[in-house]
Scaffold this motif. Structure first.
Motif, PDB file in Angstrom:
ATOM      1  N   ALA A  30     100.225  49.715  15.736  1.00 11.95           N
ATOM      2  CA  ALA A  30      99.454  49.528  14.497  1.00 11.95           C
ATOM      3  C   ALA A  30      99.240  50.869  13.797  1.00 11.95           C
ATOM      4  O   ALA A  30      99.420  50.972  12.576  1.00 11.95           O
ATOM      5  N   TYR A  31      98.861  51.900  14.551  1.00 10.05           N
ATOM      6  CA  TYR A  31      98.687  53.235  13.964  1.00 10.05           C
ATOM      7  C   TYR A  31     100.008  53.721  13.359  1.00 10.05           C
ATOM      8  O   TYR A  31     100.046  54.215  12.236  1.00 10.05           O
ATOM      9  N   ALA A  32     101.093  53.571  14.116  1.00  8.72           N
ATOM     10  CA  ALA A  32     102.400  54.041  13.655  1.00  8.72           C
ATOM     11  C   ALA A  32     102.845  53.303  12.395  1.00  8.72           C
ATOM     12  O   ALA A  32     103.430  53.911  11.492  1.00  8.72           O
ATOM     13  N   THR A  33     102.556  52.016  12.306  1.00 10.14           N
ATOM     14  CA  THR A  33     102.922  51.235  11.128  1.00 10.14           C
ATOM     15  C   THR A  33     102.259  51.798   9.873  1.00 10.14           C
ATOM     16  O   THR A  33     102.830  51.771   8.790  1.00 10.14           O
ATOM     17  N   LEU A  34     101.060  52.332  10.034  1.00 13.27           N
ATOM     18  CA  LEU A  34     100.351  52.939   8.911  1.00 13.27           C
ATOM     19  C   LEU A  34     100.702  54.419   8.739  1.00 13.27           C
ATOM     20  O   LEU A  34     100.145  55.101   7.889  1.00 13.27           O
ATOM     21  N   GLY A  35     101.604  54.908   9.574  1.00 12.37           N
ATOM     22  CA  GLY A  35     102.020  56.312   9.473  1.00 12.37           C
ATOM     23  C   GLY A  35     100.970  57.278   9.986  1.00 12.37           C
ATOM     24  O   GLY A  35     100.936  58.437   9.570  1.00 12.37           O
ATOM     25  N   ILE A  36     100.124  56.814  10.906  1.00  8.95           N
ATOM     26  CA  ILE A  36      99.046  57.642  11.437  1.00  8.95           C
ATOM     27  C   ILE A  36      99.401  58.086  12.856  1.00  8.95           C
ATOM     28  O   ILE A  36      99.695  57.252  13.717  1.00  8.95           O
ATOM     29  N   THR A  37      99.376  59.386  13.076  1.00  6.82           N
ATOM     30  CA  THR A  37      99.550  59.905  14.425  1.00  6.82           C
ATOM     31  C   THR A  37      98.195  59.827  15.113  1.00  6.82           C
ATOM     32  O   THR A  37      97.234  60.461  14.662  1.00  6.82           O
ATOM     33  N   PHE A  38      98.126  59.027  16.163  1.00 12.62           N
ATOM     34  CA  PHE A  38      96.840  58.790  16.816  1.00 12.62           C
ATOM     35  C   PHE A  38      97.082  58.474  18.280  1.00 12.62           C
ATOM     36  O   PHE A  38      97.921  57.638  18.611  1.00 12.62           O
ATOM     37  N   GLU A  39      96.345  59.139  19.141  1.00 13.83           N
ATOM     38  CA  GLU A  39      96.402  58.849  20.575  1.00 13.83           C
ATOM     39  C   GLU A  39      95.269  57.896  20.906  1.00 13.83           C
ATOM     40  O   GLU A  39      94.103  58.164  20.585  1.00 13.83           O
ATOM     41  N   ARG A 110      90.207  56.655   6.766  1.00 16.50           N
ATOM     42  CA  ARG A 110      91.489  55.946   6.729  1.00 16.50           C
ATOM     43  C   ARG A 110      91.599  54.905   7.848  1.00 16.50           C
ATOM     44  O   ARG A 110      92.222  53.854   7.673  1.00 16.50           O
ATOM     45  N   LEU A 111      90.996  55.203   9.005  1.00 15.02           N
ATOM     46  CA  LEU A 111      91.099  54.314  10.163  1.00 15.02           C
ATOM     47  C   LEU A 111      90.110  53.141  10.126  1.00 15.02           C
ATOM     48  O   LEU A 111      90.357  52.124  10.773  1.00 15.02           O
ATOM     49  N   ARG A 112      89.021  53.293   9.399  1.00 13.29           N
ATOM     50  CA  ARG A 112      87.976  52.271   9.427  1.00 13.29           C
ATOM     51  C   ARG A 112      88.512  50.846   9.205  1.00 13.29           C
ATOM     52  O   ARG A 112      88.201  49.946   9.990  1.00 13.29           O
ATOM     53  N   PRO A 113      89.318  50.581   8.159  1.00  9.73           N
ATOM     54  CA  PRO A 113      89.830  49.211   7.976  1.00  9.73           C
ATOM     55  C   PRO A 113      90.694  48.740   9.159  1.00  9.73           C
ATOM     56  O   PRO A 113      90.627  47.584   9.559  1.00  9.73           O
ATOM     57  N   GLN A 116      88.419  47.862  12.029  1.00 12.38           N
ATOM     58  CA  GLN A 116      87.776  46.565  11.787  1.00 12.38           C
ATOM     59  C   GLN A 116      88.750  45.428  12.097  1.00 12.38           C
ATOM     60  O   GLN A 116      88.356  44.425  12.702  1.00 12.38           O
ATOM     61  N   ALA A 117      90.009  45.585  11.706  1.00 15.64           N
ATOM     62  CA  ALA A 117      91.014  44.570  12.016  1.00 15.64           C
ATOM     63  C   ALA A 117      91.245  44.476  13.524  1.00 15.64           C
ATOM     64  O   ALA A 117      91.395  43.372  14.075  1.00 15.64           O
ATOM     65  N   MET A 118      91.254  45.629  14.200  1.00 19.44           N
ATOM     66  CA  MET A 118      91.420  45.633  15.657  1.00 19.44           C
ATOM     67  C   MET A 118      90.249  44.933  16.337  1.00 19.44           C
ATOM     68  O   MET A 118      90.447  44.172  17.292  1.00 19.44           O
ATOM     69  N   ASP A 119      89.028  45.200  15.853  1.00 20.27           N
ATOM     70  CA  ASP A 119      87.848  44.533  16.411  1.00 20.27           C
ATOM     71  C   ASP A 119      87.953  43.022  16.239  1.00 20.27           C
ATOM     72  O   ASP A 119      87.685  42.257  17.178  1.00 20.27           O
ATOM     73  N   ALA A 120      88.348  42.581  15.050  1.00 22.81           N
ATOM     74  CA  ALA A 120      88.472  41.144  14.778  1.00 22.81           C
ATOM     75  C   ALA A 120      89.550  40.521  15.667  1.00 22.81           C
ATOM     76  O   ALA A 120      89.355  39.431  16.220  1.00 22.81           O
ATOM     77  N   ALA A 121      90.681  41.218  15.826  1.00 27.13           N
ATOM     78  CA  ALA A 121      91.752  40.714  16.689  1.00 27.13           C
ATOM     79  C   ALA A 121      91.283  40.638  18.144  1.00 27.13           C
ATOM     80  O   ALA A 121      91.572  39.657  18.846  1.00 27.13           O
ATOM     81  N   ALA A 122      90.543  41.651  18.598  1.00 28.13           N
ATOM     82  CA  ALA A 122      90.035  41.650  19.967  1.00 28.13           C
ATOM     83  C   ALA A 122      89.055  40.489  20.181  1.00 28.13           C
ATOM     84  O   ALA A 122      89.072  39.847  21.240  1.00 28.13           O
TER      85      ALA A 122
END
Length: 170
Positions: A30-39, A110-113, A116-122
């Motif tokens: 999901a992070y990569a799809t948005l072009g975000i480098t995130f561990e 940038r990550l907040r939305p 929120q989507a990750m929380d809803a999916a979880a």
């Protein structure tokens, strides 16, 4: 055949690691799809700093219920990425606060939305699994009452066990 699944409760650790890896892989995608480098390991620390403001390594470790060493490793990685910085603690010269940098604050926005989507999916997954979080709460409570290590030593002792384990427990 799925060996770990066939082992039932005996493969509890392997099943939890496998599920955790699957969730982490999907989050990384999901992070990569948005072009975000995130561990993924950054999430807990960053989320706490976003929610609570500056915190010490000890405060983060206590809040997240992980080791100070784990938080320190994450802090170092976040500092190297320019996402957090440290500043003097206002009342204790021995401690330092972790603080979001300007880059970190922009990243959180940038990550907040996504979060929120990750929380809803979880929450969807939890509901579909019949409240898996409640089962994890029960599992955590059982292991808090008696650790897996203590249970292993007890089982070894019940079977005549290994003297090295009996000494290690005492």
């Amino acid at each position: 055949m799925d060996y770990t699944k066939s082992m039932g409760g005996a493969a509890l650790g392997a099943r939890l690691r496998r599920l955790s890896d699957a969730v982490d892989r999907d989050a990384t995608r999901a992070y990569a799809t948005l072009g975000i480098t995130f561990e993924q390991r950054w999430f807990g620390v960053l989320n706490q700093l976003a929610l609570n403001g500056p915190m010490t390594v000890s405060e983060l470790a206590a809040t997240l219920r992980i080791t100070r060493a784990s938080v320190s490793q994450t802090r170092q990685s976040l500092e190297e990425a320019g996402i957090v910085t440290t500043k003097d603690h206002p009342s204790d010269a021995r401690q330092r606060h972790l603080v979001l940098s300007r880059t970190g604050t922009a990243l959180i926005r940038r990550l907040r939305p996504l979060w929120q989507a990750m929380d809803a999916a979880a929450l969807d997954v939890n509901a579909a699994a019949g409240d898996a979080a409640a089962a994890l709460d029960r599992l955590e409570a059982v292991l808090t009452q008696q650790s897996m290590f203590d249970r292993i030593v007890e089982k070894l002792s019940d079977n005549g066990g290994n003297a090295k384990f009996r000494r290690a427990k005492s």
